[in-house]
Design an enzyme around this catalytic site. Structure first.
Site, PDB file in Angstrom:
ATOM      1  N   SER A 139       0.857  -1.182   0.000  1.00  0.00           N
ATOM      2  CA  SER A 139       0.000   0.000   0.000  1.00  0.00           C
ATOM      3  C   SER A 139       0.888   1.225   0.000  1.00  0.00           C
ATOM      4  CB  SER A 139      -0.873   0.004   1.260  1.00  0.00           C
ATOM      5  OG  SER A 139      -1.539   1.241   1.434  1.00  0.00           O
ATOM      6  N   TYR A 152      -2.445  -1.101  10.292  1.00  0.00           N
ATOM      7  CA  TYR A 152      -2.330  -1.263   8.844  1.00  0.00           C
ATOM      8  C   TYR A 152      -1.000  -0.687   8.346  1.00  0.00           C
ATOM      9  CZ  TYR A 152      -3.947  -1.289   3.957  1.00  0.00           C
ATOM     10  OH  TYR A 152      -4.094  -1.524   2.605  1.00  0.00           O
TER      11      TYR A 152
END
Length: 257
Positions: A139, A152
């Site tokens: 990401s 995350y």
């Protein structure tokens, strides 16, 4: 093209399903994985549409034995797995002081630790055949941080570090490892983030999209899942044989700032 096999985690929905369809179009055998109740039917439909061989495995990313068994069954069926795409992921948005500890453990487990277990399990066969492509869907949050996403961000940063280490260890054996770092893709996971952010900031969801979600991207649009799939296909190809250890942003210019 010689027959090749790809295993994609989280491939019965979202980005993973788009990647699976792209590899199916190229004639790869597919190992599908996902927890959707109709996952087996989704996998069968993709295989039928493209005339490819496939298996579906509902291995739980939090269960290392499930992951090892999935690799063993896939190797028994297809002989070798040429490409591993660690795509499965979950998200939770919360300030660190109220971040649920069980959510932290699940996010680290699914987004990071599962990639380790699968890579470890697949490594001996890739090493023996002197060929392998490991593609980790990280990401933009593997390279930069945002508020309220401590688990995350930690997991995706860790995944990029793991990717670099695997790239170094795989280099003498024809195994490459790369991470793709997308900006926001409009998947069920991101749609949930929009709703969570709306609650956190107490603003409408459309305002979240404009002022929170896409504010850091120069291109004010969601990243097409098809673009991620196309990059996966390139990384799996012979043309990417010397591209390894990279964290490749596909983020609408987010990291250009």
């Amino acid at each position: 093209m010689p027959e090749k096999t790809v295993l994609i985690t989280g491939s019965t929905s979202g980005i993973g399903l788009t990647i699976a369809r792209a590899f199916a179009r190229e004639g790869y055998n597919l190992i599908f994985n996902g927890l959707e109740p109709d996952g087996e039917q989704i996998a069968a439909a993709v295989a039928r549409d493209h005339g490819i061989d496939h298996v579906f495995d509902a291995a739980n990313m939090l269960n290392p034995q499930d992951l090892r068994t999935m690799i063993r069954r896939a190797e028994e069926r297809f002989g070798t797995i040429d490409v591993l795409i660690n795509n499965a992921g979950i998200q939770h948005v919360s300030p660190v002081e109220t971040f649920p500890e069980e959510k932290w453990d699940a996010i680290i487990g699914i987004n990071l630790t599962a990639a380790f277990h699968l890579t470890k399990a697949i490594w001996p066969a890739m090493k023996q055949q002197q060929f392998g492509r490991i593609i980790n869907i990280a990401s933009a949050h593997g390279l930069v941080a945002s508020e309220y996403k401590s688990a995350y961000v930690a997991a995706k940063h860790g995944l990029i570090g793991f990717t670099k280490t695997v790239a170094l260890e795989g280099a003498p054996h024809g195994i490459t490892a790369n991470a793709i770092c997308p900006g926001y893709v409009k998947t069920p996971l991101v749609e949930k983030q929009i709703a969570d952010q709306a609650r956190t900031h107490q603003i409408p969801e459309q305002e979240v999209v404009e002022k929170v979600i896409l504010t850091k991207q120069a291109i004010k649009d969601f990243i097409p899942a098809e673009s991620i799939a196309a990059l996966c296909l390139f990384l799996a190809s012979d043309g990417a044989a010397t591209l390894t250890g990279a964290a490749l942003p596909i983020d609408g210019g987010w990291l250009a700032q």
